[in-house]
Design an enzyme around this catalytic site. Structure first.
Site, short mmCIF file in Angstrom:
data_model
loop_
_atom_site.label_atom_id
_atom_site.label_comp_id
_atom_site.label_asym_id
_atom_site.label_seq_id
_atom_site.Cartn_x
_atom_site.Cartn_y
_atom_site.Cartn_z
N HIS A 74 6.87 -26.80 5.16
CA HIS A 74 6.16 -27.97 4.66
C HIS A 74 5.67 -27.78 3.23
O HIS A 74 4.93 -28.62 2.72
CB HIS A 74 4.98 -28.29 5.59
CG HIS A 74 5.43 -28.62 6.99
ND1 HIS A 74 5.76 -29.89 7.40
CD2 HIS A 74 5.64 -27.82 8.06
CE1 HIS A 74 6.14 -29.86 8.68
NE2 HIS A 74 6.07 -28.61 9.09
N LYS B 267 -13.77 -0.20 -4.15
CA LYS B 267 -14.90 0.06 -3.24
C LYS B 267 -16.00 0.83 -3.96
O LYS B 267 -17.19 0.58 -3.75
CB LYS B 267 -14.42 0.81 -2.00
CG LYS B 267 -13.63 -0.06 -1.03
CD LYS B 267 -13.22 0.69 0.23
CE LYS B 267 -12.49 -0.22 1.20
NZ LYS B 267 -12.04 0.46 2.42
N GLU C 78 0.81 -1.22 0.00
CA GLU C 78 0.00 0.00 0.00
C GLU C 78 0.84 1.28 0.00
O GLU C 78 0.47 2.25 -0.64
CB GLU C 78 -0.95 0.01 1.20
CG GLU C 78 -2.03 -1.05 1.11
CD GLU C 78 -3.03 -0.98 2.25
OE1 GLU C 78 -3.66 0.08 2.44
OE2 GLU C 78 -3.18 -1.99 2.97
O1 PA5 Z 1 -5.30 0.28 4.29
C1 PA5 Z 1 -6.42 0.48 3.84
O2 PA5 Z 1 -6.84 1.59 3.47
C2 PA5 Z 1 -7.38 -0.70 3.72
O3 PA5 Z 1 -6.72 -1.90 3.93
C3 PA5 Z 1 -8.53 -0.52 4.71
O4 PA5 Z 1 -8.06 -0.62 6.02
C4 PA5 Z 1 -9.60 -1.56 4.44
O5 PA5 Z 1 -10.12 -1.37 3.15
C5 PA5 Z 1 -10.74 -1.50 5.44
O6 PA5 Z 1 -11.22 -0.19 5.62
P1 PA5 Z 1 -11.41 0.34 7.11
O7 PA5 Z 1 -10.07 0.20 7.76
O8 PA5 Z 1 -11.84 1.75 6.98
O9 PA5 Z 1 -12.44 -0.55 7.73
#
Ligand code: PA5
Length: 363
Positions: free
Chosen positions: A254, A348, A238
């Site tokens: 394994h 999303k 990310e």
């Molecule tokens: O890092 C991110 O932005 C995502 O992995 C979010 O954490 C994930 O989409 C879930 O959203 P939230 O943390 O708002 O529940």
């Protein structure tokens, strides 16, 4: 790349959402999160709880995995992390369901929330608001409010520290005060030695980041470091917008070990990071050493990093902070803005076009 890019102030101008500022404020964030979670009225007696489900996705779900990883051998009740739309059959009136969603808008977590409510499970939400905050507040369910405006993955302390406090207050773990004190000191030290002002030749995070560029990082953990390996992988994905993978010993011994028996083009592109805890099971320590010996010839490189700290929670945060800094420096070294996660947002939005409802129970 070692042309001093990580030591030049202007390199950091790409960080549009201020992720370096957030991580630099870790100690203050930790203190605020700890104090806030201690004052929320949790409503239920400890005796009402027989098991625990922590629901969350991505940057919010990893808080559950990290907590379970730290306390795994010391949990007084079974604890599961839920990462999809369904709650297991055992969730009921004696299950503490903790909904962890930074935005409060994550559909998997919202779906779990409604099912948990239907089953009269005692719930707690850890969120900055959204539908989750509204849904629970309207029902009088405890909500631990987080400050808005952060990236979920940058809010790891906001999510993780209240979770530890709630687990302690509900008797799922022993009171974690000594571990939290240790963790605070770990954060002080991490920010001091890993921050951008510390030059590359004295900064482990910068050195690791530069070493992982131009390769495929594969992060292996074991026991307490398993979820940390997952966190590293996700942060590299990310923040640096690069592929990375994770696995766990002893399981990888394994199966995945077979991928590194003989040199291959892909193997040589792989940099293995082994995350160690000095308190690993003796056989896990041996496995790490033997596994490294066997796979190293087929890899581009192997790096071992050992957690430092006086308690399991402190050691966990030590490696989490290192991985977070590494991923941020990888972004800077590539000239990538570590803040936005456009791909997650795009997906999303596409999902939201059709809405979501509770899908039928499996038969
Ligand atoms: O890092 C991110 O932005 C995502 O992995 C979010 O954490 C994930 O989409 C879930 O959203 P939230 O943390 O708002 O529940």
């Amino acid at each position: 790349m070692s042309d001093g890019v990580l030591d030049r102030r202007e390199s950091y101008e790409v960080d549009s959402l201020g992720l370096f500022e957030v991580i630099g404020n870790s100690v203050a964030i930790f203190e605020r999160a700890r104090a806030g979670a201690g004052t929320v009225d949790l409503v239920w007696p400890q005796e009402a709880i027989q098991n625990v489900a922590i629901a969350g996705m991505g940057g919010s779900g990893i808080a559950g995995d990290l907590a379970v990883g730290v306390w795994r051998e010391r949990l007084r009740h079974p604890v599961s992390v839920l990462r999809d739309y369904y709650v297991p059959g055992w969730v009921g009136e004696n299950t503490l369901v903790i909904l962890s969603s930074y935005s409060g808008e994550t559909e998997e977590t919202l779906t779990v929330a409604s099912q948990a409510t239907e089953r009269n499970a005692p719930c707690v939400a850890i969120t900055s608001g959204g539908k989750l905050g509204t849904f629970y507040r309207d029902m009088g369910v405890p909500v631990i409010d987080l400050p808005a405006g952060l990236q979920p993955r940058a809010a790891i302390l906001e999510l993780l520290v209240p979770l530890a406090v709630v687990l302690g207050r509900m008797g799922v773990i022993a009171p974690p005060d000594a571990e939290l004190d240790d963790a605070r000191q770990v954060l002080v030290d991490s920010v001091d030695v890993l921050g951008p002002a510390i030059p590359t030749d004295q900064n482990l995070a910068k050195q690791v980041a530069l070493g992982l560029l131009d390769s495929v990082p594969v992060i292996w953990g074991a026991e307490t470091t398993a979820a940390i390996a997952q966190r590293w992988k996700c942060q590299i994905n990310e923040n640096a917008e690069l592929p990375a993978y994770w696995a766990v010993l002893p399981e990888a011994d394994h199966n995945e070990i077979c991928a590194y028996g003989d040199p291959s083009t892909v193997g040589r592109m792989t940099q293995m990071v082994l995350l160690r805890d000095p308190h690993h099971h003796r056989q896990v320590q041996r496995r790490i050493e033997l596994t490294r010996e066997l796979i190293a010839p087929a890899l581009g490189g192997v790096l071992e990093l050992a957690a430092d700290g006086n308690t399991p929670f402190g050691r966990m945060l030590d490696l989490v902070m290192l991985g977070d800094y590494v991923s941020l420096y990888m972004a800077i070294a590539r000239g990538v803005d570590p803040g936005p996660v456009d791909m997650i947002g795009r997906l999303k939005l596409r999902l939201a076009e059709t809405g979501y409802g509770r899908t039928p129970d499996p038969v």
